[in-house]
Scaffold this active site. Structure first.
Site, PDB file in Angstrom:
ATOM      1  N   HIS A 157     -46.469 -12.857 -12.842  1.00 42.67           N
ATOM      2  CA  HIS A 157     -45.269 -13.383 -12.198  1.00 42.67           C
ATOM      3  C   HIS A 157     -45.657 -14.063 -10.888  1.00 42.67           C
ATOM      4  CE1 HIS A 157     -41.320 -13.694 -10.415  1.00 42.67           C
ATOM      5  NE2 HIS A 157     -40.822 -13.502 -11.627  1.00 42.67           N
TER       6      HIS A 157
ATOM      7  N   ARG B  55     -42.352 -17.304 -14.300  1.00 39.96           N
ATOM      8  CA  ARG B  55     -43.239 -16.808 -15.354  1.00 39.96           C
ATOM      9  C   ARG B  55     -43.054 -17.635 -16.623  1.00 39.96           C
ATOM     10  NH1 ARG B  55     -40.147 -11.242 -17.150  1.00 39.96           N
ATOM     11  NH2 ARG B  55     -38.280 -11.572 -15.900  1.00 39.96           N
TER      12      ARG B  55
ATOM     13  N   LYS C 285     -39.720 -19.056 -18.625  1.00 41.32           N
ATOM     14  CA  LYS C 285     -38.516 -18.783 -17.854  1.00 41.32           C
ATOM     15  C   LYS C 285     -38.125 -20.026 -17.073  1.00 41.32           C
ATOM     16  CE  LYS C 285     -36.742 -15.215 -17.758  1.00 41.32           C
ATOM     17  NZ  LYS C 285     -36.072 -13.962 -17.342  1.00 41.32           N
TER      18      LYS C 285
ATOM     19  N   ASP D  28     -36.495 -21.914 -10.403  1.00 46.86           N
ATOM     20  CA  ASP D  28     -35.677 -21.201  -9.426  1.00 46.86           C
ATOM     21  C   ASP D  28     -36.242 -21.592  -8.057  1.00 46.86           C
ATOM     22  OD1 ASP D  28     -34.817 -19.300  -7.549  1.00 46.86           O
ATOM     23  OD2 ASP D  28     -34.891 -17.629  -8.956  1.00 46.86           O
TER      24      ASP D  28
ATOM     25  N   CYS E 177     -36.550 -20.150  -5.276  1.00 46.09           N
ATOM     26  CA  CYS E 177     -37.397 -19.232  -4.495  1.00 46.09           C
ATOM     27  C   CYS E 177     -38.861 -19.336  -4.901  1.00 46.09           C
ATOM     28  CB  CYS E 177     -36.899 -17.798  -4.574  1.00 46.09           C
ATOM     29  SG  CYS E 177     -36.972 -17.039  -6.207  1.00 46.09           S
ATOM     30  N   TYR E 178     -39.131 -19.798  -6.128  1.00 45.89           N
ATOM     31  CA  TYR E 178     -40.526 -19.954  -6.537  1.00 45.89           C
ATOM     32  C   TYR E 178     -41.175 -21.167  -5.875  1.00 45.89           C
ATOM     33  CZ  TYR E 178     -38.960 -16.410  -9.771  1.00 45.89           C
ATOM     34  OH  TYR E 178     -38.427 -15.264 -10.295  1.00 45.89           O
TER      35      TYR E 178
ATOM     36  N   ASP F 215     -31.037 -20.932  -5.717  1.00 49.44           N
ATOM     37  CA  ASP F 215     -31.909 -20.897  -6.885  1.00 49.44           C
ATOM     38  C   ASP F 215     -31.803 -22.224  -7.652  1.00 49.44           C
ATOM     39  OD1 ASP F 215     -32.370 -20.594  -9.682  1.00 49.44           O
ATOM     40  OD2 ASP F 215     -31.737 -18.504  -9.748  1.00 49.44           O
TER      41      ASP F 215
ATOM     42  N   ASP G 282     -28.033 -17.993  -0.722  1.00 52.01           N
ATOM     43  CA  ASP G 282     -28.152 -16.681  -0.082  1.00 52.01           C
ATOM     44  C   ASP G 282     -29.331 -16.736   0.886  1.00 52.01           C
ATOM     45  OD1 ASP G 282     -30.632 -15.952  -1.474  1.00 52.01           O
ATOM     46  OD2 ASP G 282     -29.391 -15.718  -3.260  1.00 52.01           O
TER      47      ASP G 282
ATOM     48  N   HIS H 282     -32.942 -16.919  -0.771  1.00 53.64           N
ATOM     49  CA  HIS H 282     -33.320 -18.241  -1.268  1.00 53.64           C
ATOM     50  C   HIS H 282     -33.436 -19.254  -0.137  1.00 53.64           C
ATOM     51  CE1 HIS H 282     -32.343 -16.457  -5.206  1.00 53.64           C
ATOM     52  NE2 HIS H 282     -33.253 -17.303  -5.642  1.00 53.64           N
TER      53      HIS H 282
HETATM   54  C1  FPP Z   1     -38.405 -11.160 -11.866  1.00 51.31           C
HETATM   55  O1  FPP Z   1     -37.080 -11.400 -11.628  1.00 51.31           O
HETATM   56  C2  FPP Z   1     -39.084 -10.898 -10.545  1.00 51.31           C
HETATM   57  C3  FPP Z   1     -40.183 -10.177 -10.382  1.00 51.31           C
HETATM   58  C4  FPP Z   1     -40.859  -9.541 -11.549  1.00 51.31           C
HETATM   59  C5  FPP Z   1     -40.853  -9.970  -9.045  1.00 51.31           C
HETATM   60  C6  FPP Z   1     -40.014 -10.238  -7.826  1.00 51.31           C
HETATM   61  C7  FPP Z   1     -40.730  -9.975  -6.557  1.00 51.31           C
HETATM   62  C8  FPP Z   1     -40.550 -10.723  -5.451  1.00 51.31           C
HETATM   63  C9  FPP Z   1     -39.653 -11.888  -5.471  1.00 51.31           C
HETATM   64  C10 FPP Z   1     -41.229 -10.495  -4.137  1.00 51.31           C
HETATM   65  C11 FPP Z   1     -42.429  -9.584  -4.048  1.00 51.31           C
HETATM   66  C12 FPP Z   1     -43.166  -9.758  -2.792  1.00 51.31           C
HETATM   67  C13 FPP Z   1     -43.108  -9.026  -1.652  1.00 51.31           C
HETATM   68  C14 FPP Z   1     -43.914  -9.441  -0.510  1.00 51.31           C
HETATM   69  C15 FPP Z   1     -42.266  -7.831  -1.486  1.00 51.31           C
HETATM   70  P1  FPP Z   1     -36.130 -12.126 -12.704  1.00 51.31           P
HETATM   71  O2  FPP Z   1     -36.415 -11.617 -14.064  1.00 51.31           O
HETATM   72  O3  FPP Z   1     -34.748 -11.984 -12.176  1.00 51.31           O
HETATM   73  O4  FPP Z   1     -36.535 -13.646 -12.533  1.00 51.31           O
HETATM   74  P2  FPP Z   1     -37.349 -14.644 -13.494  1.00 51.31           P
HETATM   75  O5  FPP Z   1     -36.517 -14.854 -14.721  1.00 51.31           O
HETATM   76  O6  FPP Z   1     -37.422 -15.895 -12.683  1.00 51.31           O
HETATM   77  O7  FPP Z   1     -38.697 -14.046 -13.766  1.00 51.31           O
HETATM   78 ZN    ZN Z   2     -34.817 -16.911  -7.028  1.00 52.40          ZN
HETATM   79  K     K Z   3     -35.150 -15.741 -11.011  1.00 52.11           K
END
Ligand code: FPP
Ligand code: ZN
Ligand code: K
Length: 509
Positions: free
Chosen positions: A310, A358, A361, A364, A366-367, A425, A432, A435
């Site tokens: 991820h 990942r 997916k 977004d 934040c990535y 996102d 928020d 983001h």
């Molecule tokens: C999946 O979310 C998200 C994760 C598996 C990890 C999230 C971790 C962080 C954002 C920060 C970690 C870092 C620190 C420094 C604490 P989802 O399934 O909602 O999103 P997706 O579909 O985009 O994978």
């Molecule tokens: Zn996000």
């Molecule tokens: K996400």
């Protein structure tokens, strides 16, 4: 950048329109079909018909008054013919973002467009969103109570990136941080909450952001050092809280805290990692090996060994390694960079321009940070003369990712369109604080290039130097530049120097 286009011919390129169906016979007769990747120059009429065309003609090519590369204005030419929930959501996301990328959905009174068809940054709206998020929040935020340190960090860091002076929040940060600190060391999410590495990371960064000796002095460094020793594990990693899970967030947050506070590294006998027969085993021993074990078969990084890669963990891995020694040496030593780069590059989608977190997916905002900000770290490590690749300074167009795509996704799709302000996102989501912070950090990564100065900042540390992309070198306007943040600590470099310098000058506890 990843699109489904992999086949082009040497025919002159044609405007993207739904291609006529072809028989496989006809395709076999086609000459000069090369399998090369060139996303910008697809000639659809010559693509092997075994690759099905299921592209609905639902996205008319926009009649742009301004030139936007068709990579960012047209859906991928090839779609998987077997629809699944994954492919349907991906198609819906493209439908959602294309009107924004082609300037058909923005409120015209809110944005001005530059010559690249990119809207301006709504700086004042985002500033007021972050300032109000620092105040009292409505009752429904009670579920986010344990994340109050994060709100502090996200808002202060976002404001700093938008050019605001955050020193006015010193008194408030001191008071809030005191209420979150535990006598056993570290910071919890609020009064009475267990100390956690993520909340401690956020409070320490918030303190560094507002700065000032009186603020630094809120931190009980001895308590912090003992608490960290209690989280350290014999396999090199860290638990995120006493008795909690061990993961790569823990390793990155611990490395940030240890280096910013200039903590001693030795362990006391009450640490679960203490080795009476090996006194050299310390807080940072084995951390890099732990990170190495988190690289997966895909090339990306998972939260723990043997889990799913991820993007958030890729940043944690690179950031952590970059603090353990010279990034140009440590990063390639512990990670398979070609496979990591391949995975990271596959996270950037076209036409969206933004990153997913990942495989399979959706993009977004934040990535933009978690994945986007990995690239400047790798670019700097590869270009450094300390790197085994030994290449020289990168040229302005030497990016390992599409800065243009990222900047387009952020400015076109991630800005709230109303009075609310803030970043998001994707267009269907509300802005928020989280983001807003990480989209801005990704924007900063797109607008700057980092280089490693071999002489460093002294004390054996590598010196990070920033080179801004100038107006015209990228698709943004000079007035929309956001401040550069340190590529590992994700706060302005001056805030890093201020805190490190203070604690280094102090010596022991
Ligand atoms: C999946 O979310 C998200 C994760 C598996 C990890 C999230 C971790 C962080 C954002 C920060 C970690 C870092 C620190 C420094 C604490 P989802 O399934 O909602 O999103 P997706 O579909 O985009 O994978
Ligand atoms: Zn996000
Ligand atoms: K996400």
């Amino acid at each position: 950048m990843s699109t489904t286009t992999t086949t082009t011919s040497n025919k002159p390129s044609q405007p993207p329109s739904p291609p006529p169906p072809q028989s496989s016979q006809k395709a076999e007769e086609e000459e000069n079909i090369e399998i090369v990747s060139d996303d910008n120059d697809s000639d659809f009429s010559s693509i092997d018909s075994e690759i099905p065309f299921t592209n609905p003609p639902s996205h008319p090519f926009p009649s742009n008054p301004i030139m936007i590369d068709s990579l960012f204005t047209t859906p991928p030419p090839i779609l998987d013919p077997f629809p699944t929930q994954t492919s349907i959501l991906q198609s819906e996301t493209i439908d959602e973002v294309l009107p924004f990328l082609t300037a058909q959905s923005q409120q015209p009174d809110l944005f001005t467009y530059n010559d690249f068809g990119v809207p301006s940054l709504r700086r004042e709206a985002h500033i007021s969103f972050l300032r109000s998020s620092l105040g009292r929040l409505p009752g429904r935020f009670v579920a986010a109570d344990a994340s109050r340190p994060w709100f502090l960090y996200w808002c202060l860091s976002g404001l700093a990136m938008l050019g605001e002076d955050v020193r006015e929040y010193r008194d408030a940060v001191r008071e809030t941080a005191r209420s979150m600190q535990n006598p056993t060391g570290g910071f919890g999410g609020g009064g009475g909450q267990l100390s956690h590495l993520a909340t401690t990371y956020a409070v320490v960064l918030a303190i560094a952001l507002v700065g000032g000796e009186e603020t630094y002095e809120v931190i009980d460094r001895r308590g912090m050092w003992r608490w960290l020793g209690g989280l350290k594990q014999r396999d090199g990693g860290f638990e995120v809280c006493k008795g909690g899970e061990e993961d790569i967030r823990g390793a990155y947050c611990a490395a940030v805290i240890i280096t910013l506070l200039d903590l001693p590294l030795d362990l006391t006998p009450d640490s679960p990692a203490y080795k009476p027969d090996d006194p050299s085993f310390n807080l940072l021993t084995g951390v890099a090996d732990y990170v190495r074990r988190c690289q997966t078969y895909e090339g990306g990084i998972s939260g723990q060994p043997s889990a799913e890669a991820h993007g958030a963990y890729a940043f944690c891995a690179l950031g952590c390694l970059a603090l353990l020694g010279h990034p140009a040496k440590v990063i390639p030593e512990y990670l398979n960079l070609p496979s990591l780069l391949s995975w990271l590059s596959s996270r950037q989608y076209a036409p969206e321009g933004g990153f997913s977190g990942r495989t399979n997916k959706l993009v977004d905002g934040c990535y933009s940070h978690w994945v986007g900000a990995c690239f400047p770290l790798i670019e700097a490590a590869l270009a450094s003369s300390s790197s085994s690749s030994g290449s020289s300074q990168p040229a302005a167009n030497d990016s390992l990712f599409s800065r243009e795509g990222l900047i387009r996704y952020i400015l076109c799709c991630c800005q709230d369109q109303g009075k609310r302000g803030g970043l998001r996102d994707k267009p269907s989501k509300m802005s928020d604080a989280y983001h807003t912070c990480y989209v801005l950090s990704g924007l900063s990564a797109g607008m700057h290039q980092w280089v490693l100065d071999e002489d460093g900042e002294g004390e054996g540390e590598p010196g990070w130097m920033v080179l801004p992309y100038l107006e015209g070198e990228q698709v943004f306007e000079g007035r929309d530049r956001v401040r550069a943040v340190h590529p590992v600590y994700v706060i302005p470099q001056g805030a890093v120097r201020g805190m490190k310098g203070y604690f280094r000058g102090k010596g022991g506890f």
